[in-house]
Design an enzyme around this catalytic site. Structure first.
Site, mmCIF file in Angstrom:
data_model
loop_
_atom_site.group_PDB
_atom_site.id
_atom_site.type_symbol
_atom_site.label_atom_id
_atom_site.label_comp_id
_atom_site.label_asym_id
_atom_site.label_seq_id
_atom_site.Cartn_x
_atom_site.Cartn_y
_atom_site.Cartn_z
ATOM 1 N N ASP A 24 7.447 4.389 -10.165
ATOM 2 C CA ASP A 24 8.252 4.000 -9.008
ATOM 3 C C ASP A 24 9.731 3.932 -9.330
ATOM 4 O O ASP A 24 10.353 2.867 -9.345
ATOM 5 C CB ASP A 24 7.736 2.681 -8.407
ATOM 6 C CG ASP A 24 6.510 2.941 -7.545
ATOM 7 O OD1 ASP A 24 5.972 4.064 -7.609
ATOM 8 O OD2 ASP A 24 6.096 2.037 -6.806
ATOM 9 N N LYS A 41 4.654 12.174 -2.695
ATOM 10 C CA LYS A 41 5.462 11.024 -2.269
ATOM 11 C C LYS A 41 6.478 11.481 -1.226
ATOM 12 O O LYS A 41 7.207 12.443 -1.468
ATOM 13 C CB LYS A 41 6.174 10.444 -3.503
ATOM 14 C CG LYS A 41 7.045 9.235 -3.227
ATOM 15 C CD LYS A 41 7.503 8.616 -4.538
ATOM 16 C CE LYS A 41 8.457 7.454 -4.317
ATOM 17 N NZ LYS A 41 8.914 6.884 -5.601
ATOM 18 N N GLY A 68 0.862 -1.179 0.000
ATOM 19 C CA GLY A 68 0.000 0.000 0.000
ATOM 20 C C GLY A 68 0.893 1.221 0.000
ATOM 21 O O GLY A 68 2.114 1.106 0.190
ATOM 22 N N ASP A 113 9.120 5.150 7.783
ATOM 23 C CA ASP A 113 8.856 6.475 8.365
ATOM 24 C C ASP A 113 7.960 7.339 7.488
ATOM 25 O O ASP A 113 7.636 8.472 7.847
ATOM 26 C CB ASP A 113 10.178 7.206 8.640
ATOM 27 C CG ASP A 113 11.004 7.408 7.377
ATOM 28 O OD1 ASP A 113 10.536 7.033 6.279
ATOM 29 O OD2 ASP A 113 12.125 7.932 7.475
ATOM 30 N N ASP A 128 4.101 -4.667 -7.694
ATOM 31 C CA ASP A 128 3.519 -3.436 -7.154
ATOM 32 C C ASP A 128 4.086 -2.206 -7.855
ATOM 33 O O ASP A 128 3.606 -1.093 -7.634
ATOM 34 C CB ASP A 128 3.758 -3.329 -5.644
ATOM 35 C CG ASP A 128 5.210 -3.583 -5.266
ATOM 36 O OD1 ASP A 128 5.692 -4.698 -5.516
ATOM 37 O OD2 ASP A 128 5.863 -2.673 -4.752
ATOM 38 N N ASN A 129 5.080 -2.404 -8.690
ATOM 39 C CA ASN A 129 5.650 -1.275 -9.421
ATOM 40 C C ASN A 129 5.307 -1.338 -10.906
ATOM 41 O O ASN A 129 5.944 -0.672 -11.727
ATOM 42 C CB ASN A 129 7.167 -1.235 -9.238
ATOM 43 C CG ASN A 129 7.562 -0.923 -7.797
ATOM 44 O OD1 ASN A 129 6.784 -0.317 -7.059
ATOM 45 N ND2 ASN A 129 8.749 -1.329 -7.396
HETATM 46 P P1 AMP Z 1 9.159 0.608 -3.413
HETATM 47 O O1 AMP Z 1 10.262 -0.398 -3.310
HETATM 48 O O2 AMP Z 1 9.622 2.033 -3.355
HETATM 49 O O3 AMP Z 1 8.264 0.363 -4.562
HETATM 50 O O4 AMP Z 1 8.292 0.463 -2.087
HETATM 51 C C1 AMP Z 1 7.702 -0.753 -1.685
HETATM 52 C C2 AMP Z 1 6.713 -0.507 -0.588
HETATM 53 O O5 AMP Z 1 7.354 0.047 0.563
HETATM 54 C C3 AMP Z 1 5.612 0.477 -0.943
HETATM 55 O O6 AMP Z 1 4.432 0.002 -0.371
HETATM 56 C C4 AMP Z 1 6.061 1.758 -0.310
HETATM 57 O O7 AMP Z 1 4.986 2.592 0.001
HETATM 58 C C5 AMP Z 1 6.750 1.258 0.948
HETATM 59 N N1 AMP Z 1 7.785 2.193 1.431
HETATM 60 C C6 AMP Z 1 8.962 2.499 0.838
HETATM 61 N N2 AMP Z 1 9.654 3.393 1.569
HETATM 62 C C7 AMP Z 1 8.894 3.671 2.657
HETATM 63 C C8 AMP Z 1 9.043 4.535 3.814
HETATM 64 N N3 AMP Z 1 10.123 5.277 3.963
HETATM 65 N N4 AMP Z 1 8.041 4.547 4.699
HETATM 66 C C9 AMP Z 1 6.950 3.795 4.555
HETATM 67 N N5 AMP Z 1 6.756 2.971 3.517
HETATM 68 C C10 AMP Z 1 7.699 2.912 2.571
HETATM 69 MG MG MG Z 2 6.652 0.953 -5.322
#
Ligand code: AMP
Ligand code: MG
Length: 484
Positions: free
Chosen positions: A259, A110, A87, A122, A249-250
């Site tokens: 992403d 973001k 999410g 965080d 998810d990306n």
């Molecule tokens: P990503 O690898 O950037 O596609 O992120 C994968 C998942 O981790 C997604 O659901 C992001 O919303 C969550 N996510 C990434 N970085 C953070 C963060 N600093 N705080 C909370 N959720 C994160």
């Molecule tokens: Mg992502």
């Protein structure tokens, strides 16, 4: 706040398990660092220069735009092959901007703080990684590749703890939508069949209205997404883009590159190229991207099975038959793009071998992907081992013969090639230099220059030579990080 938005909230009409209403968490002292006027204009966001300060408040998440109903979206995803519930852990959809020409764009912040999906995170993002996303996504757009875009970066005035302390920032992202393969995987897990169908109907209405009224909407959607992904990934392969985290998810249902994390552009042609520090097995290596896309699409197909046919055996059979077409769909799109890169008119049986031969020689000779095609396009061959190589010279004669078939002149072929072979890509060492100067010295001159270079990546400009070549020492173990 006079900035004029025309925000819609169609997503919140979907089953409520698909999102959580959530406002951005305010930050200490938001300061607009970058604003994309051209993009703002193209989506009919009216902003005047004297409002830029107010924009910092809005795009930093401290003040909501009029008529905003902020929410975080729920989704799931296969991350490096493993299923996880995810999410928006650090993103907020502030609304969908409806343009004067009735196009709808998600406006998402973001790095805007924690949400119900943040898990241990965080909810924040570093300035460096948001600048990186801004730069690369805009470069992709101007390279003519379907992508989310970047409207602004706001420095938060707060620090963000990663391996070390970083300045924090919030990126405003604009996308056709943020609906992912993972959104359907989430729906399959948690929604009733009726609700799953609602999502499909919504996506078709929003992205693929030409499919409205089809007998089997889920199956038609699968086919459409397959086609869109084939187009997208072949375009990545055309310019040497490596996404780096092709988790489901990306993967955007609308077929946009989304992403931006540890992505980077390949210099030396090598299908095994991986830059992401966490992709130790090379799952998302340059040459694996088409295969991984096929796998990701199979996750979408599974999530759509209950909608494809009540009889699950039949649904599996139908989905399998559809998915089996992906390699051919991809190859024909890819081959066409490579024909464009080589200026070939029409289709000849030997085209595939011609492309593969060149790539093999380039791989063997460690030739620069972008610059080899740029040389073929301009006809200017600098002193370079590749061009003196016998295999290359044989290949070159074959190519001339093929390119000038059907009465086409070489000049005409090269004109076509110039439209498909960029002269400039965001070279890794220049990206790093631009980010370093911006974040360490608060000097955005290289960053802005690079944005300018990447606005016209197909046009040679004698002032931009520094952006044309890889680092002298090569990639030298260059690594990109998810520490975002
Ligand atoms: P990503 O690898 O950037 O596609 O992120 C994968 C998942 O981790 C997604 O659901 C992001 O919303 C969550 N996510 C990434 N970085 C953070 C963060 N600093 N705080 C909370 N959720 C994160
Ligand atoms: Mg992502």
């Amino acid at each position: 706040m006079n900035m004029k938005w025309n925000l819609q909230h169609s997503y919140s009409s979907l089953p409520n398990k698909l999102f959580s209403f959530q406002s951005p968490i305010p930050v200490k002292s938001p300061k607009l660092v970058l604003f994309n006027h051209e993009l703002a204009q193209s989506i009919d966001l009216e902003v005047s220069d004297n409002e830029l300060d107010k924009l910092s408040q809005v795009l930093g998440g401290n003040v909501l735009p009029e008529n905003s109903k902020p929410l975080a979206q729920a989704y799931a995803g296969h991350q490096f092959g493993n299923f996880t519930i995810l999410g928006d852990g650090r993103a907020i959809l502030i609304g969908e901007q409806l343009t004067n020409s009735q196009k709808l764009f998600d406006i998402q912040l973001k790095g805007s703080g924690r949400t119900p999906y943040s898990r241990g995170g965080d909810g924040r993002a570093t300035l460096k990684s948001m600048l990186r996303e801004y730069l690369i996504s805009e470069a992709m757009y101007h390279l003519g590749i379907s992508s989310s875009r970047s409207l602004a970066v706001v420095a938060s005035g707060e620090t963000v703890q990663r391996e070390w302390e970083n300045d924090g920032a919030i990126l405003t992202r604009v996308a056709k939508s943020h609906i992912r393969v993972g959104t359907f995987e989430f729906a399959y897990q948690y929604l009733s069949l009726e609700e799953q169908k609602e999502l499909t109907v919504y996506v078709i209405k929003r992205h693929y209205p030409e499919l409205e009224g089809s007998k089997n909407p889920a199956l038609e959607l699968l086919k459409k997404v397959m086609e869109k992904q084939a187009e997208l990934i072949s375009d990545w392969m055309r310019v040497g883009f490596i996404h780096g985290v092709m988790n489901t998810d990306n993967v955007s249902i609308a077929g946009e590159t989304i992403d931006y994390g540890p992505c980077a552009f390949m210099n030396v042609y090598d299908p095994g190229t991986v830059f992401s520090s966490i992709d130790t097995a090379g799952r998302y290596a340059f040459g694996n991207q088409p295969k991984i896309t096929h796998w990701n699409l199979s996750r979408l197909a599974i999530a759509l099975l209950p909608q494809i046919d009540e009889d699950q055996d039949k649904a599996v059979k139908t989905a399998q038959e559809t998915l089996n077409q992906f390699p051919d769909i991809y190859e024909s799109k890819y081959l066409q793009l490579m024909r464009n890169k080589l200026g070939l008119i029409g289709e000849e049986p030997q085209d595939k071998a011609l492309v593969e031969d060149l790539l093999n020689i380039m791989n063997q000779m460690k030739a620069d992907y972008t610059n080899t095609f740029a040389s073929l396009t301009s006809g200017e061959f600098s002193e370079n081992e590749l061009f003196e190589n016998d295999r290359f010279q044989d290949w070159y004669l074959n190519w001339i013969q093929r390119a000038t078939k059907n009465g086409q002149t070489l000049e005409a072929a090269q004109k076509t090639m110039a439209l498909h072979n960029p002269i400039y890509i965001p070279r890794n060492h220049k990206v790093e230099e631009a980010l370093f100067q911006a974040t360490e010295n608060n000097d955005y001159s290289i960053f802005h220059e690079m944005l300018k270079v990447m606005k016209t990546p197909y046009q040679f400009n004698e002032n931009f030579t520094a952006y044309q070549f890889p680092a002298l020492e090569g990639d030298n173990g260059y690594q990109t990080f998810c520490g975002t």
